[in-house]
Design an enzyme around this catalytic site. Structure first.
Site, PDB file in Angstrom:
ATOM      1  N   SER A  25       0.831  -1.199   0.000  1.00  0.00           N
ATOM      2  CA  SER A  25       0.000   0.000   0.000  1.00  0.00           C
ATOM      3  C   SER A  25       0.865   1.248   0.000  1.00  0.00           C
ATOM      4  CB  SER A  25      -0.905   0.014   1.242  1.00  0.00           C
ATOM      5  OG  SER A  25      -1.572   1.253   1.370  1.00  0.00           O
TER       6      SER A  25
ATOM      7  N   TYR B 153      -1.690  -0.268  10.005  1.00  0.00           N
ATOM      8  CA  TYR B 153      -1.707  -0.689   8.599  1.00  0.00           C
ATOM      9  C   TYR B 153      -0.399  -0.316   7.904  1.00  0.00           C
ATOM     10  CZ  TYR B 153      -3.803  -1.497   3.961  1.00  0.00           C
ATOM     11  OH  TYR B 153      -4.107  -1.961   2.693  1.00  0.00           O
TER      12      TYR B 153
ATOM     13  N   ALA C 129       2.474   0.069   9.365  1.00  0.00           N
ATOM     14  CA  ALA C 129       3.512  -0.801   9.915  1.00  0.00           C
ATOM     15  C   ALA C 129       3.481  -2.177   9.246  1.00  0.00           C
ATOM     16  CB  ALA C 129       3.326  -0.950  11.424  1.00  0.00           C
ATOM     17  N   ALA C 130       2.299  -2.726   9.079  1.00  0.00           N
ATOM     18  CA  ALA C 130       2.161  -4.055   8.477  1.00  0.00           C
ATOM     19  C   ALA C 130       2.627  -4.053   7.026  1.00  0.00           C
ATOM     20  CB  ALA C 130       0.713  -4.522   8.563  1.00  0.00           C
ATOM     21  N   LYS C 131       2.186  -3.073   6.272  1.00  0.00           N
ATOM     22  CA  LYS C 131       2.536  -3.024   4.851  1.00  0.00           C
ATOM     23  C   LYS C 131       3.993  -2.605   4.652  1.00  0.00           C
ATOM     24  CE  LYS C 131      -1.502  -4.212   3.181  1.00  0.00           C
ATOM     25  NZ  LYS C 131      -1.673  -5.519   2.516  1.00  0.00           N
TER      26      LYS C 131
END
Length: 245
Positions: A143, A156, A158-160
């Site tokens: 993203s 979000y 951090a995850a991506k």
């Protein structure tokens, strides 16, 4: 002739659905369609895929659940020893937006577990056969939020962002086996996830002055999954209408 398959996670709707249908229509892959809960949407997508003249198998599991994911994927491999799983598209992801100061642990964990741990849960057990066969395409849907950050999406982002780093590292580990690993970073794409966004206001910041379409993301993914992209690995390709900061 061995049957060639592509696995797409989170593929009952939106970007995942568009990718699965496009892999079937353009590259003629049989599709393993993963989804978590929406049976009706998954069945509708299966009909579209089968209309392209290929096989589609629904695999219902939560990518954030290690044991469940492992059981389903290992079971499929055992039942289909002649199948060639050549493409993995890690698309499953969720958002739980909110300011970091007030973010609940469950909202942090579920986002990390789905996007980042889901990549590990799905890809790691399937990698051995790819390495043995010396061919594969792993494509991670990340993203814009994972590249530039986005207020209200620390979890979000951090995850991506971590998935971007994992993409680059894994590409270096397995490139010699002719397996490419790339990431696709969409900006604002018209989907359920962006349905509540103020499109009129956000368009002002996008040079192309519109939201993207799921099918446009699918076109890029299919290119990366094809033979045409055999010398591209470790890359993060933006598809965001020119929106960077």
């Amino acid at each position: 002739m061995k049957q060639k398959y592509a696995l797409v996670t989170g593929a009952s709707r939106g970007i995942g659905k568009a990718i699965a249908v496009k892999l079937a229509s353009d590259l003629h892959y049989n599709i393993l369609l993963n989804y978590n809960s929406n049976d009706a949407a998954a069945l509708e997508t299966k009909v579209l895929i089968k209309a392209e003249g290929v096989h589609c198998e629904l695999l219902k599991f939560d990518v954030s659940n290690l044991d469940q994911t492992k059981e389903i994927l290992e079971g499929w491999e055992q039942n289909n020893p002649e199948a060639l799983l050549e493409v993995i598209v890690n698309n499953a992801g969720i958002t739980r937006d909110g300011l970091f100061l007030w973010m609940k642990p469950e909202d942090w964990n579920v986002v990390i577990n789905t996007s980042l741990n889901g990549f590990y849960h799905v890809t790691q057990p399937l990698l051995k056969n790819m390495l043995t066969r010396r061919y594969g395409r792993i494509i991670n849907i990340v993203s814009l939020s994972g590249l530039k950050g986005n207020a209200g999406q620390v979890n979000y982002s951090a995850a991506k962002g971590a998935l971007v780093a994992a993409t680059k590292a894994l590409a270096q580990e397995i490139g010699k086996r002719k397996i490419t690993v790339n990431a696709v970073a969409p900006g604002f794409i018209a989907s359920d996830m962006t349905a509540e966004f103020d499109e009129k206001e956000l368009k002002k910041h996008i040079p192309l002055n519109r939201f993207g379409e799921a099918e446009e993301v699918a076109e890029l993914v299919v290119f990366l999954a094809s033979q045409k992209a055999s010398y591209i690995t470790g890359e993060v390709i933006n598809i965001n209408g020119g929106l960077y900061s």
